[in-house]
Structures are given as C-alpha cells and as structure tokens.
Design a protein around this motif. Structure first.
Motif, PDB file in Angstrom:
ATOM      1  N   GLU A 198      -9.192  57.502 -10.680  1.00 34.03           N
ATOM      2  CA  GLU A 198      -9.906  58.225 -11.747  1.00 34.03           C
ATOM      3  C   GLU A 198      -9.391  59.660 -11.850  1.00 34.03           C
ATOM      4  O   GLU A 198      -9.326  60.229 -12.947  1.00 34.03           O
ATOM      5  CB  GLU A 198     -11.409  58.166 -11.498  1.00 34.03           C
ATOM      6  CG  GLU A 198     -11.943  56.751 -11.766  1.00 34.03           C
ATOM      7  CD  GLU A 198     -13.431  56.582 -11.511  1.00 34.03           C
ATOM      8  OE1 GLU A 198     -14.101  57.582 -11.182  1.00 34.03           O
ATOM      9  OE2 GLU A 198     -13.912  55.449 -11.643  1.00 34.03           O
ATOM     10  N   LEU A 225      -6.212  59.516 -13.879  1.00 37.66           N
ATOM     11  CA  LEU A 225      -6.456  59.398 -15.327  1.00 37.66           C
ATOM     12  C   LEU A 225      -6.775  60.763 -15.933  1.00 37.66           C
ATOM     13  O   LEU A 225      -6.381  61.060 -17.061  1.00 37.66           O
ATOM     14  CB  LEU A 225      -7.617  58.428 -15.592  1.00 37.66           C
ATOM     15  CG  LEU A 225      -7.364  56.943 -15.302  1.00 37.66           C
ATOM     16  CD1 LEU A 225      -8.614  56.133 -15.589  1.00 37.66           C
ATOM     17  CD2 LEU A 225      -6.201  56.400 -16.133  1.00 37.66           C
ATOM     18  N   ASN A 245      -3.356  62.946 -15.712  1.00 40.66           N
ATOM     19  CA  ASN A 245      -2.147  62.338 -16.304  1.00 40.66           C
ATOM     20  C   ASN A 245      -0.969  62.309 -15.334  1.00 40.66           C
ATOM     21  O   ASN A 245       0.178  62.138 -15.745  1.00 40.66           O
ATOM     22  CB  ASN A 245      -1.715  63.051 -17.603  1.00 40.66           C
ATOM     23  CG  ASN A 245      -2.668  62.729 -18.738  1.00 40.66           C
ATOM     24  OD1 ASN A 245      -3.160  61.602 -18.826  1.00 40.66           O
ATOM     25  ND2 ASN A 245      -2.941  63.697 -19.581  1.00 40.66           N
ATOM     26  N   TYR A 284     -13.786  47.488 -12.150  1.00 40.53           N
ATOM     27  CA  TYR A 284     -14.093  47.855 -13.536  1.00 40.53           C
ATOM     28  C   TYR A 284     -14.568  46.653 -14.353  1.00 40.53           C
ATOM     29  O   TYR A 284     -15.444  46.775 -15.200  1.00 40.53           O
ATOM     30  CB  TYR A 284     -12.880  48.519 -14.195  1.00 40.53           C
ATOM     31  CG  TYR A 284     -12.622  49.922 -13.698  1.00 40.53           C
ATOM     32  CD1 TYR A 284     -13.661  50.845 -13.615  1.00 40.53           C
ATOM     33  CD2 TYR A 284     -11.357  50.323 -13.295  1.00 40.53           C
ATOM     34  CE1 TYR A 284     -13.438  52.132 -13.152  1.00 40.53           C
ATOM     35  CE2 TYR A 284     -11.120  51.608 -12.832  1.00 40.53           C
ATOM     36  CZ  TYR A 284     -12.171  52.512 -12.755  1.00 40.53           C
ATOM     37  OH  TYR A 284     -11.953  53.788 -12.289  1.00 40.53           O
ATOM     38  N   SER A 325     -12.208  48.600 -20.774  1.00 37.86           N
ATOM     39  CA  SER A 325     -11.083  49.456 -21.204  1.00 37.86           C
ATOM     40  C   SER A 325     -10.392  50.097 -19.997  1.00 37.86           C
ATOM     41  O   SER A 325      -9.159  50.196 -19.943  1.00 37.86           O
ATOM     42  CB  SER A 325     -11.565  50.537 -22.174  1.00 37.86           C
ATOM     43  OG  SER A 325     -12.529  51.355 -21.556  1.00 37.86           O
ATOM     44  N   LEU A 326     -11.186  50.532 -18.994  1.00 40.85           N
ATOM     45  CA  LEU A 326     -10.592  51.100 -17.775  1.00 40.85           C
ATOM     46  C   LEU A 326      -9.847  50.025 -16.989  1.00 40.85           C
ATOM     47  O   LEU A 326      -8.796  50.286 -16.402  1.00 40.85           O
ATOM     48  CB  LEU A 326     -11.675  51.735 -16.907  1.00 40.85           C
ATOM     49  CG  LEU A 326     -12.187  53.106 -17.355  1.00 40.85           C
ATOM     50  CD1 LEU A 326     -13.376  53.532 -16.507  1.00 40.85           C
ATOM     51  CD2 LEU A 326     -11.074  54.159 -17.259  1.00 40.85           C
ATOM     52  N   LYS A 385      -8.283  47.485 -18.251  1.00 40.09           N
ATOM     53  CA  LYS A 385      -7.015  47.243 -18.951  1.00 40.09           C
ATOM     54  C   LYS A 385      -5.999  48.352 -18.668  1.00 40.09           C
ATOM     55  O   LYS A 385      -4.805  48.086 -18.488  1.00 40.09           O
ATOM     56  CB  LYS A 385      -7.273  47.116 -20.456  1.00 40.09           C
ATOM     57  CG  LYS A 385      -7.934  45.793 -20.839  1.00 40.09           C
ATOM     58  CD  LYS A 385      -8.331  45.745 -22.293  1.00 40.09           C
ATOM     59  CE  LYS A 385      -9.081  44.458 -22.598  1.00 40.09           C
ATOM     60  NZ  LYS A 385      -9.590  44.405 -23.976  1.00 40.09           N
ATOM     61  N   LYS A 386      -6.482  49.597 -18.597  1.00 42.79           N
ATOM     62  CA  LYS A 386      -5.584  50.713 -18.260  1.00 42.79           C
ATOM     63  C   LYS A 386      -5.006  50.519 -16.863  1.00 42.79           C
ATOM     64  O   LYS A 386      -3.808  50.708 -16.624  1.00 42.79           O
ATOM     65  CB  LYS A 386      -6.349  52.041 -18.306  1.00 42.79           C
ATOM     66  CG  LYS A 386      -6.531  52.597 -19.711  1.00 42.79           C
ATOM     67  CD  LYS A 386      -7.242  53.953 -19.632  1.00 42.79           C
ATOM     68  CE  LYS A 386      -7.558  54.470 -21.044  1.00 42.79           C
ATOM     69  NZ  LYS A 386      -8.301  55.739 -20.990  1.00 42.79           N
ATOM     70  N   ALA A 387      -5.895  50.141 -15.944  1.00 45.07           N
ATOM     71  CA  ALA A 387      -5.461  49.945 -14.558  1.00 45.07           C
ATOM     72  C   ALA A 387      -4.465  48.796 -14.467  1.00 45.07           C
ATOM     73  O   ALA A 387      -3.457  48.889 -13.740  1.00 45.07           O
ATOM     74  CB  ALA A 387      -6.678  49.664 -13.672  1.00 45.07           C
ATOM     75  N   LYS A 424      -2.404  47.702 -16.809  1.00 45.73           N
ATOM     76  CA  LYS A 424      -1.130  48.114 -17.417  1.00 45.73           C
ATOM     77  C   LYS A 424      -0.289  48.909 -16.406  1.00 45.73           C
ATOM     78  O   LYS A 424       0.903  48.639 -16.199  1.00 45.73           O
ATOM     79  CB  LYS A 424      -1.412  48.961 -18.664  1.00 45.73           C
ATOM     80  CG  LYS A 424      -0.165  49.354 -19.457  1.00 45.73           C
ATOM     81  CD  LYS A 424      -0.582  50.063 -20.750  1.00 45.73           C
ATOM     82  CE  LYS A 424       0.649  50.468 -21.566  1.00 45.73           C
ATOM     83  NZ  LYS A 424       1.453  51.509 -20.923  1.00 45.73           N
ATOM     84  N   LEU A 425      -0.936  49.889 -15.755  1.00 49.14           N
ATOM     85  CA  LEU A 425      -0.238  50.694 -14.747  1.00 49.14           C
ATOM     86  C   LEU A 425       0.191  49.841 -13.560  1.00 49.14           C
ATOM     87  O   LEU A 425       1.283  50.002 -13.013  1.00 49.14           O
ATOM     88  CB  LEU A 425      -1.147  51.827 -14.261  1.00 49.14           C
ATOM     89  CG  LEU A 425      -1.335  52.997 -15.235  1.00 49.14           C
ATOM     90  CD1 LEU A 425      -2.510  53.851 -14.795  1.00 49.14           C
ATOM     91  CD2 LEU A 425      -0.051  53.837 -15.292  1.00 49.14           C
ATOM     92  N   GLU A 472       3.219  47.767 -14.323  1.00 47.57           N
ATOM     93  CA  GLU A 472       4.406  48.642 -14.395  1.00 47.57           C
ATOM     94  C   GLU A 472       4.944  48.932 -12.991  1.00 47.57           C
ATOM     95  O   GLU A 472       6.146  48.979 -12.765  1.00 47.57           O
ATOM     96  CB  GLU A 472       4.065  49.957 -15.106  1.00 47.57           C
ATOM     97  CG  GLU A 472       3.922  49.802 -16.619  1.00 47.57           C
ATOM     98  CD  GLU A 472       3.354  51.054 -17.279  1.00 47.57           C
ATOM     99  OE1 GLU A 472       3.123  52.057 -16.559  1.00 47.57           O
ATOM    100  OE2 GLU A 472       3.129  51.029 -18.508  1.00 47.57           O
TER     101      GLU A 472
END
Length: 465
Positions: A18, A21, A24, A41, A48-49, A51-53, A55-56, A59
């Motif tokens: 967190e 996030l 950045n 989450y 939404s959090l 999905k962000k996690a 994606k990262l 990667e």
C-alpha cells in the motif's frame, strides 16, 4: 495478543504494498507474498486493488503458476469463464497434478450450473490434494446445489473428519440432517462429535436447538448450559436458553438469561419482549408493560411488539387501548390475517359492528382458515341486516367446511328470513342429519324461524328418527 511471525510478515507485506501504491515506487515481492496480497483484497471486496496487485505480480513473476491460478480465480470472479477455462488448459499442460486446476475447473462448471461435472473435477482434485477438508467441503456444496442432501451430508461429515474445527461444515451437516427430517440422527451425530470435541460450543448449541425443536426442553436446556459454559459470551446460546426456561415455566431464570444477552450486546427488541412475557406470566403486570414499551421503543417497526401490548390490554379487557395498539401493528403489516382477526375481536367487544365485520372479512381474504372466523363474520353480517351477504359468505365457507352443521343451521335460518322456505328446509334437514344434538343453535340465532310450525315438525321428524 502477540502476533505470530507469519502474521507479522503478512501485515508487513500489505503495508509495504500500500505504501508502494502511494509513492509510485516499484518494490519487489516474491510470488507468495503477491498471492496473499491479492487474495486479501479479494476476500475484503477490494477488487480494483486485487487487480492492480495481480498486474504488478505477473510483471514481476510472469511464469508463476500460483499467480496464474489467482488470475483464474479473478476471471471467474468477474464471470469471464471462457478466458479462465483457456488459461486453466494452459496450466494443465504444465502441471497436470496441481489440485487447484481441478478445483477451479469445478468452480467454472458450478458457475455454469453443471454441478455433476463440478463434482467429477473435485473427485480428481482429491487424488492430488493435501487439503482434503477443503475439497470435501466444496463437494458438499455442489451436492447441496443439486438438492442431493444425503451426499452433501456425507461430504460435509468427511470434511469434519479431516478438520473437526471447520464450523461452516458443522453447520452444513446439521442443515442437511434437519432438511432430511433426521433430527434424532443429527443429535446422535453431534453427540459423537462432542465425544472428540467436548469444547465445541457450536455443537452444544446445535444439540440444544434440535432438542428444542423436538420439544425436549430439559435436554435442550442442558445443551445450552454447556454451550454457555464453554463460551460465556455466546449470545445466541443465552437467548435459546431463555426460550427453553420459558417453556419449562422457569420465568425468573429465563429473565436472567435474556438479561445476559443484553449485557453482551445492545438490547434486542426480541429479548425485551420475551422479558415482558416472562414478567406477565409471573403476574408482574407493571414490569411486563414496561418491557413491552421498551420493546417498541427499541424497534418501533416491530409489529410483534405492538401486538404484545395489544394482547396485554385484551387480557386486561381494556379494549380501547387494545384497539389503539392493534392499529399500530396494522400500520406496519396490514396483510397479517391474525392482526385483522384481533382487530375484529376488539371491535366486536366494543360493539363497533361495521369495523368488526371489516376485520373478519380482511382476515378471511388474507387466508384465515379458522371456522370461527367465518362464523363470527356471518353473525355480524346478520346482525347488520346484511342477510344476502351472509348467505353468500356461508356458501363460500362451505367450500372449506362441507356439510358442517354450524354452517347448515345458519344457512337454514337465513333462507327462512329471506322467505325461501324450500332452501331453508333443505339446509335444516342437512344440519339435523349431520348433528341433531346442536339443533337448538337455530333457536339461539334465529328465534323467529325456530317458532315456525314447519320447522318444529321437521325437528320432531329427525328426533323420532
């Protein structure tokens, strides 16, 4: 309370993510850390959090099977079943012995209402899993969806054998027993379960519930006592204990038990109402009324609270106040036939005949199937001179109570009043044949008809017969 190392690491990972996030800055997490973060989450509804996690995570760890399975879970969560299925097939080619692949396939089948296929996938998962309890639990749920309660029960029991502390499975087992009307068998199962798990307050509570349902109130009370000894803050057990004590007419003790629920949490309108009922049974009317008033103060929309006050004043024969409170209940629920019947009875006692007629009519329209409701309604219609309406009502009542003497005597009397002697004799003959013993009912309700020679001759004919 001191946190374990695992919990500390878990909380640290969340805080670290967190913080990333907010700033950045891209920080590194291992794949298991990411899995925990994403699932946290998802479990807390922060999609939404999650999905962000994810994606990262992908990667940083593009080849992680665990993360791709989490991705499958999220696709299923979003109802993107075709995409989830495609990704699972890719994972299957890499790790065909990964039980999570079969569990997620089962999840997809379940979402598509293909529960038998879901069970087959879970059976394969059982060959590879180390967490048998979880898979048995999922199989139990699939059988529940198929309304196969026996197999659902069997799998929930297997789940408990693997993990005796799975409280959800314990509740589900009892649900299956109850749905199958196997309350005795449920008590036997829970008794056996308690032999190995004597400090399971849930099991004791469920045994109490089952005994209570079988009207075995002493046994229920013993079980609830054990539940409250194991957990002296078990609000539900104290509430059920109070109900059992009420049934055993131990009202002082019931009040103590209900008061304990109020100590544990904010007072509930139900507990306050039960305390009022207990005080009324003890003859402490002032205290009873005090708690009934507390009930409706706590929850002004609780119609049962207003009805409790209504019934209190009916017993006190204070019909003016009873009428005021029954109207309060009807303002909340005007489609309750029992409330309309109370309204009718109260108005009848006050000689408000038109209001009483409306109350009985409403009660019948809303499905009251009691004979006395129909008869009181008819008698009031007759008192109001609405003889044709009374006749039609009696004909309607005959659909529910064919050949009932009380209806036949009334129909006879009304036809005589309306000047239709042929129908009057027909219904009087039916009434006398059905129940001669109560033939004086005609005299009570229709004295003018009773005095007619034709009527007396017919009565004599059946008397001699």
């Amino acid at each position: 309370m001191q946190l374990s190392n695992e919990e500390e690491e878990y909380n640290l990972s969340l805080s670290k993510f967190e913080s990333m996030l907010k700033t950045n800055k891209v920080l590194f997490f291992d794949s298991e850390e990411f899995e925990d973060i994403i699932l946290h989450y998802l479990d807390t509804g922060k999609a939404s959090l999650a999905k962000k996690a994810l994606k990262l995570a992908l990667e940083q760890h593009p080849r992680s099977t665990g993360l791709k399975l989490v991705q499958v879970e999220m696709l299923i969560y979003d109802d993107k079943l075709d995409q989830a299925e495609k990704l699972l097939n890719e994972l299957y080619a890499i790790e065909p012995h990964n039980e999570e692949i079969y569990i997620q396939r089962a999840n997809i089948h379940s979402k598509r209402d293909k529960h038998e296929e879901a069970v087959e996938e879970l059976k394969i998962a059982l060959q590879y899993t180390e967490d048998f309890a979880d898979v048995y639990n999922l199989m139990g749920m699939e059988y529940l969806f198929m309304d196969n309660l026996e197999l659902a029960k069997e799998n929930f029991i297997k789940c408990l054998e693997e993990d005796p502390e799975d409280q959800a499975a314990l509740y589900n087992v009892v649900y299956c027993f109850e749905f199958l009307d196997q309350n005795r068998e449920a008590i036997e199962f829970l008794t056996s379960y308690i032999d190995s798990n004597p400090y399971s307050e849930i099991a004791w509570h469920q045994i109490g519930r089952l005994h209570y349902g079988l009207k075995e109130y002493e046994a229920a009370l013993r079980a609830f006592d054990y539940a409250t000894l194991v957990d002296d803050e078990f609000l539900g057990a104290f509430m059920e204990k109070g109900k059992s004590l009420e049934r055993l007419k131990r009202y002082d003790e019931a009040i103590e038990s209900y008061n304990r629920t109020i100590e544990l949490d904010d007072p509930t309108s139900y507990a306050l109402m039960r305390i009022g009922k207990c005080y009324e049974k003890l003859g402490k009317k002032a205290l009873a009324l005090k708690f009934y008033n507390k009930t409706v103060h706590e929850d002004p929309l609780l119609d049962k609270g207003w009805i409790a006050i209504t019934d209190f004043y009916v017993r006190e024969k204070n019909f003016q106040k009873a009428l005021f409170y029954v109207n309060k209940a009807l303002n909340i629920d005007n489609s309750n036939r029992l409330y309309w019947k109370r309204y009718a009875v109260i108005n009848k006692e006050m000689n408000f005949w038109e209001e009483a007629e409306m109350g009985y009519r409403k009660a019948v329209e809303l499905g009251d199937s009691q004979l006395d409701t129909w008869l009181f309604w008819v008698d009031i219609l007759q008192y109001l001179g609405e003889f044709q309406a009374a006749e039609q009502t009696l004909i309607q009542a005959m659909d529910y109570f064919p050949d009932h003497y009380e209806i036949e005597y009334r129909l006879a009397g009304i036809h005589f009043i309306l000047g239709d002697d042929k129908k009057g004799k027909y219904h009087l003959s039916n009434a006398l044949r059905t129940n001669f013993k109560h033939h004086t009912l005609l005299k009570e309700l229709f004295p003018a008809a009773w005095d007619r020679k034709m009527v007396q001759n017919l009565i004599e004919k059946y008397r001699n017969a």
